[in-house]
Scaffold this motif. Structure first.
Motif, PDB file in Angstrom:
ATOM      1  N   GLN A 175      77.476   8.790  58.076  1.00  0.00           N
ATOM      2  CA  GLN A 175      76.617   8.005  57.191  1.00  0.00           C
ATOM      3  C   GLN A 175      75.247   8.672  57.013  1.00  0.00           C
ATOM      4  O   GLN A 175      74.673   8.691  55.914  1.00  0.00           O
ATOM      5  N   TYR A 176      74.701   9.219  58.095  1.00  0.00           N
ATOM      6  CA  TYR A 176      73.415   9.916  58.034  1.00  0.00           C
ATOM      7  C   TYR A 176      73.485  11.110  57.089  1.00  0.00           C
ATOM      8  O   TYR A 176      72.573  11.345  56.275  1.00  0.00           O
ATOM      9  N   ARG A 196      75.567  11.583  54.653  1.00  0.00           N
ATOM     10  CA  ARG A 196      75.681  11.118  53.274  1.00  0.00           C
ATOM     11  C   ARG A 196      74.298  10.716  52.705  1.00  0.00           C
ATOM     12  O   ARG A 196      73.957  11.036  51.558  1.00  0.00           O
ATOM     13  N   ASP A 197      73.505   9.972  53.517  1.00  0.00           N
ATOM     14  CA  ASP A 197      72.161   9.582  53.078  1.00  0.00           C
ATOM     15  C   ASP A 197      71.285  10.811  52.836  1.00  0.00           C
ATOM     16  O   ASP A 197      70.479  10.848  51.899  1.00  0.00           O
ATOM     17  N   MET A 198      71.435  11.807  53.700  1.00  0.00           N
ATOM     18  CA  MET A 198      70.653  13.029  53.549  1.00  0.00           C
ATOM     19  C   MET A 198      70.989  13.721  52.235  1.00  0.00           C
ATOM     20  O   MET A 198      70.104  14.239  51.539  1.00  0.00           O
ATOM     21  N   VAL A 248      71.987  12.270  49.475  1.00  0.00           N
ATOM     22  CA  VAL A 248      71.368  11.497  48.405  1.00  0.00           C
ATOM     23  C   VAL A 248      69.871  11.796  48.308  1.00  0.00           C
ATOM     24  O   VAL A 248      69.325  12.024  47.220  1.00  0.00           O
ATOM     25  N   ASN A 249      69.190  11.814  49.465  1.00  0.00           N
ATOM     26  CA  ASN A 249      67.740  12.097  49.472  1.00  0.00           C
ATOM     27  C   ASN A 249      67.437  13.486  48.939  1.00  0.00           C
ATOM     28  O   ASN A 249      66.485  13.689  48.172  1.00  0.00           O
TER      29      ASN A 249
END
Length: 556
Positions: free
Chosen positions: A73-74, A76-78, A80-81
């Motif tokens: 999940q981390y 994936r968020d990275m 996106v950012n």
């Protein structure tokens, strides 16, 4: 899903401790009890060490799965950012490239202007072309133009062109030259940056000091027209500098050289045109002007009407107090002397002296004129009337004589209480004369004629007073003053007391002190007395009449 109901387990330990499937749904009393004794059997699968180790392995695997899920999940968020950051940096890069491109174009335009300013350039830059360049900078490259140092840019590019444009300019011959182009540049450069920078140079070049030096103050129109044309264009501080440092000293020197007895050009013709521009700046000139006029009037006689022509333009320029003081000192005594020489002769009356005096009405105050009449005219006039009445007169001629003299005075003078009292006194003298038997016997009908004259004159006075009261009431109504306020009488002393309270000035009588029978008062630190609606202030040698506003200013 092995039981009666669907269940969700949140860990593997819950699976190992679940009930046996056959007995999961039976009540406690229905479940078979183990038989004690030798028939009891041990559980079929009992390896506690193995179960414990398996449980540990399961727990470790569970934690590893949870950790891997969090890591996924981390990441994936990275992603996106980083995608957003990439888009943002792309926009910044695009903006910076656009700014660099705009700055390059601006730099090219400025360098092109500088190149065309060189002396040997075959295609020199003109002010109109330069204006178009600045308009382009404002319209297409406003941000870059706003952030740039416009002052330095204007001085480097525009100022040399301006200097060349105004090189041959004579402001006194063509006062409007350059006003349009300066107005255009004023709007282009915002906040008067062109005229605010290097103002000393501009006031030296564009507004030539040499021109002011050559200018003759008595020929004021060219300079006044020039400044009138530029007053809304040049900054206020430059206009102040021109008026204070260049114009005023020239006027001051010219006033010092002015001689009212020999100069043929009236001084007001070259001082008054400056009033709209200079206003209070001219105040220091008024005192020497009054002093020179006063000296010129020492040998003046009221038969010379030129004095009035010279003084009349100054009436609304001098303050009311200084004007009245000047009149009382220099004009009123001369008029009193002239009126004192007037001979009242009903049979052969010479009116010249009277006309010379009455012609100054409007120049001197009504109170001063009435004072002259009380002292120098009415005593002689009433004496002549009494003498005439004592010599068997023709009352019709006396009536005409009375009405003729009364027609010589304006309504404003006739409305003054002192003048009204003198004419009423004359009517009383005439009524007493016709009441005697001798007078009535010698001229039948005289008593009735004089009574009718008295009634008519008193009625005129009453009608005039009523009209004045009506006008005052209308004026007060227009000012929004209520009926109650207008019905409260207020004399001049009450008005002074009200003004003193408004301005926190102490106003009180001086105990035991009088001047010519009039009570003295202190108004702040000033000693005054009131006579017929006029305030007199104690000066160095004499009492000087002054206006109420001037009195308040002096007290402050």
């Amino acid at each position: 899903m092995t039981g009666r109901e669907q269940k969700v387990y949140y860990s593997y330990s819950q699976i190992s401790h679940k009930h046996n499937v056959p007995d999961d749904g039976l009540p406690p009393q229905s479940q078979p009890l183990p038989q004690p004794g030798k028939d009891a059997k041990a559980p079929g699968f009992a390896l506690p060490e193995l179960e414990h180790n398996l449980q540990l392995l399961i727990d470790l695997t569970e934690q590893e799965i949870i950790q891997n899920d969090r890591q996924l999940q981390y990441e994936r968020d990275m992603v996106v950012n980083l995608s957003h950051e990439l888009e943002k940096m792309s926009e910044v890069l695009e903006h910076e490239e656009r700014v660099i491109s705009n700055l390059s174009r601006v730099l090219e335009m400025v360098e092109e202007c500088e190149r065309r300013l060189q002396p040997n350039c075959s295609n020199p830059l003109t002010l109109d072309e330069c204006a178009r360049v600045f308009e382009t900078l404002q319209d297409k490259y406003y941000e870059e133009y706003r952030m740039s140092d416009r002052v330095d840019l204007a001085v480097a590019i525009v100022y040399p062109l301006m200097k060349e444009y105004f090189k041959e300019w004579d402001p006194l011959k063509d006062c409007t030259y350059g006003t349009e182009i300066i107005s255009k540049w004023k709007s282009l450069l915002e906040n008067d940056q062109l005229l605010s920078h290097g103002g000393q140079d501009l006031s030296t070049d564009a507004f030539h000091r040499s021109i002011v030096t050559q200018w003759q103050p008595r020929n004021c129109d060219p300079m006044v027209d020039f400044l009138d044309s530029w007053v809304h264009i040049i900054p206020v501080w430059i206009l102040d500098n021109i008026l204070d440092q260049l114009i005023f000293p020239k006027l001051q020197k010219e006033v010092e050289n002015w001689n009212p007895l020999t100069d043929t050009v009236p001084i007001h013709s070259w001082i008054h045109p400056w009033l709209p521009l200079m206003q209070a700046r001219l105040e220091p000139l008024y005192s020497p002007i009054r002093s020179k006029l006063s000296s010129a009037l020492q040998k003046w006689h009221p038969s010379d009407s030129s004095a009035k022509l010279i003084l009349q333009p100054w009436k609304d320029v001098f303050t009311p107090g200084s004007w009245e003081a000047f009149m009382v000192k220099n004009i009123v005594p001369k008029l009193g002397m002239c009126l004192g020489e007037l001979v009242i002769n009903p049979h052969q009356q010479h009116m010249d002296a009277f006309y010379w005096v009455i012609d100054w009405e409007g120049m001197i105050s009504v109170s001063s004129l009435v004072g002259l009449l009380e002292k120098h005219f009415f005593p002689k006039w009433l004496q002549v009337l009494c003498s005439w009445l004592s010599n068997s007169p023709n009352y019709e001629e006396i009536t005409k004589w009375y009405l003729g003299w009364k027609s010589m005075f304006s309504d404003q003078v006739l409305a003054h209480p002192s003048v009204k009292d003198k004419f009423n006194e004359a009517l009383d003298i005439m009524n007493r004369a016709v009441s005697s038997n001798v007078g009535a016997y010698m001229q039948p009908g005289a008593r009735e004629n004089i009574a009718y004259l008295t009634h008519t004159e008193r009625r005129k006075d009453f009608q005039y007073e009523a009209m004045q009261e009506r006008r005052e009431a209308e004026n007060m109504a227009q000012r929004g003053i209520g009926v109650a306020a207008s019905s409260v009488p207020m004399n001049f002393k009450d008005l002074i007391e009200t003004k003193a309270e408004e301005h926190n000035i102490v106003f009180m009588p001086v105990i035991g002190k009088r001047h010519e029978g009039k009570q003295l008062y202190t108004f702040g630190r000033i000693v005054i007395y009131i006579d017929r609606g006029v305030v007199f202030v104690q000066g160095e040698k004499t009492w000087v009449p002054t206006s109420l506003q001037s009195l308040i200013d002096m007290a402050k």
